[in-house]
Design an enzyme around this catalytic site. Structure first.
Site, mmCIF file in Angstrom:
data_model
loop_
_atom_site.group_PDB
_atom_site.id
_atom_site.type_symbol
_atom_site.label_atom_id
_atom_site.label_comp_id
_atom_site.label_asym_id
_atom_site.label_seq_id
_atom_site.Cartn_x
_atom_site.Cartn_y
_atom_site.Cartn_z
ATOM 1 N N GLU A 1 0.810 -1.221 0.000
ATOM 2 C CA GLU A 1 0.000 0.000 0.000
ATOM 3 C C GLU A 1 0.844 1.272 0.000
ATOM 4 O O GLU A 1 0.344 2.358 0.271
ATOM 5 C CB GLU A 1 -0.959 -0.028 1.196
ATOM 6 C CG GLU A 1 -1.911 -1.214 1.098
ATOM 7 C CD GLU A 1 -2.910 -1.291 2.226
ATOM 8 O OE1 GLU A 1 -2.848 -0.450 3.141
ATOM 9 O OE2 GLU A 1 -3.755 -2.194 2.193
ATOM 10 N N LYS B 1 -15.681 -1.467 2.430
ATOM 11 C CA LYS B 1 -14.948 -1.934 1.254
ATOM 12 C C LYS B 1 -15.974 -2.497 0.280
ATOM 13 O O LYS B 1 -16.640 -3.489 0.589
ATOM 14 C CB LYS B 1 -13.952 -3.031 1.646
ATOM 15 C CG LYS B 1 -12.803 -2.545 2.518
ATOM 16 C CD LYS B 1 -11.962 -3.730 2.979
ATOM 17 C CE LYS B 1 -10.702 -3.280 3.694
ATOM 18 N NZ LYS B 1 -9.978 -4.423 4.298
#
Length: 427
Positions: free
Chosen positions: A205, A337
């Protein structure tokens, strides 16, 4: 004019070099919506199912040709000709067509790709930005970014047991300024790590993945970087953790392999409370394991009044699991999400339930991302006030930040940065 005339699914690569699904939806008036689906590394057991081919001779079994076939075949046959503005109806048709409780037959990756592409096509047809089309005239709140600048756990090859150490520039006056603060801290941290002899390679990330012995060591480096960059911890910039505790929960206890320690449920709660007491931590995600409801309740009772406790694996963007959490007063926020639940309609329903019940919502990416920036628009559309989309490196992460910069500029004087208000009493 907004009838669906064609749907084209394809296999593309995500930021980890694994295949994922991308979908184009074409409307009668020529509007084209395109969406790419993300993928997680640490996935909750209760998530909707991402359909993979399992053919080890191709992409090591991770191909998504079956999901793409579902998009181009069964799904198009079922929703072709429907009005793209009827989002809830289209999503309901796909869910019914799948026929399983977790989208395992057609794949959540197939259904979600179509769901998001339909919304984007309808927005284009209406000549509206996606955040305005989905959120209406009141969609104008820019979220506080939760920037993951040190990675551990399943996101990195280092001994740190917790998955993410984040900074939140909640004291900034605008999103653009908050982003600048984050970038300056990120570069200052890089220099600090380098000077101390640590590697500055980045994880999935975009955060650094140094070989540090404990969570405290990581937090100390981050604090120093905030101060060295000219900001005040606990006033300008706050800290956040994603423990991803499910990943190291075994036989009823939390096994910190990097530290060589085992903490039972009481000790885990005590340890997190201690961290919150010692550092300006305002948010902890998945501090307890996904099915450790008793532990979650204990943690909420202990520090829920002074810290945001975000359920990711616990709630998996699922209305039913969130409903149980609300009923039992477990956690006080939900990570959202889109691919955990698998359709836009269900995602919006989950955010609505959270907000109605006094829980906060945090819009989130996955560790396997693409250049698709839909979640930036959804963060503004839902006025959720917080977004988690990685570090200040890797274009799969900065794509979302850049889209938020565009939205803030487009909104002009109407734009409102969530700032400390997003964290209520915690900041």
């Amino acid at each position: 004019m907004t009838a669906i005339v064609d749907i084209v699914g394809r296999e593309i690569l995500d930021s980890r070099g694994n295949p994922t699904v991308e979908v184009d939806v074409l409307l009668e008036d020529g509007a084209l919506g395109r969406a790419a689906v993300p993928s997680g590394a640490s996935t909750g057991a209760h998530e909707a199912v991402e359909l993979r081919d399992g053919d080890t001779g191709r992409y090591l079994g991770k191909g998504v040709e079956k999901a793409v076939e579902a998009v181009n075949g069964e799904i198009f046959d079922a929703i072709g000709g429907l009005d793209a503005e009827e989002q809830a109806q289209i999503d309901a048709v796909m869910i019914e067509l799948d026929g399983t409780p977790n989208k395992a037959r057609l794949g959540a990756n197939a259904i979600l790709g179509v769901s998001l592409a339909v919304a984007k096509a309808a927005a284009i047809s209406n000549n509206l930005p996606l955040y305005r089309y989905v959120g209406g005239v009141n969609a104008r709140t820019l979220p506080v970014p939760m920037m993951n600048i040190i990675n551990g756990g399943a996101h990195a090859d280092n001994p740190i047991d917790f998955q993410e150490f984040m900074i939140l520039p909640a004291g900034a006056p605008t999103f653009a300024e908050g982003l600048r603060w984050g970038a300056e801290i990120f570069h200052t941290l890089k220099k600090g790590l380098k000077d101390a002899g640590h590697n500055t390679n980045v994880g999935d990330e975009g955060g650094f993945a140094p070989n540090l012995a404990s969570a405290e060591a990581a937090l100390d480096f981050v604090l120093k970087a905030i101060e060295k960059a000219g900001f005040k911890p606990g006033e300008d910039v706050f800290l956040g953790l994603d423990c991803a505790a499910t990943e190291f929960f075994k036989d009823g206890a939390y096994h910190y392999e990097g530290e060589g320690k085992v903490r039972d449920i009481d000790a885990q709660v005590k340890y997190l409370a201690q961290l919150v007491g010692n550092y300006p931590i305002v948010t902890i995600e998945d501090g307890m394991s996904e099915d450790d409801w008793a532990g979650w309740k204990q943690l909420t009772d202990a520090i829920g009044a002074k810290c945001q406790l975000v359920g990711d694996d616990l709630f998996v963007t699922n209305v039913e699991r969130l409903g149980r959490g609300i009923k039992e007063a477990t956690g006080n926020a939900i990570l959202v999400k889109v691919n955990q639940i698998g359709s836009l309609t269900e995602t919006l329903e989950t955010v609505e339930l959270a907000h109605k019940s006094g829980y906060r919502a945090v819009m989130s990416h996955r560790s396997g991302e693409t250049e698709d920036s839909t979640i930036a628009d959804l963060a503004v559309a839902t006025n959720c006030g917080q977004i988690k989309t990685g570090s200040l490196a890797r274009s799969d992460r900065t794509a979302k930040y850049n889209q938020l910069l565009r939205i803030e500029q487009e909104l002009g004087a109407q734009a409102k940065y969530a700032g400390k208000a997003a964290l209520k009493a915690f900041a």
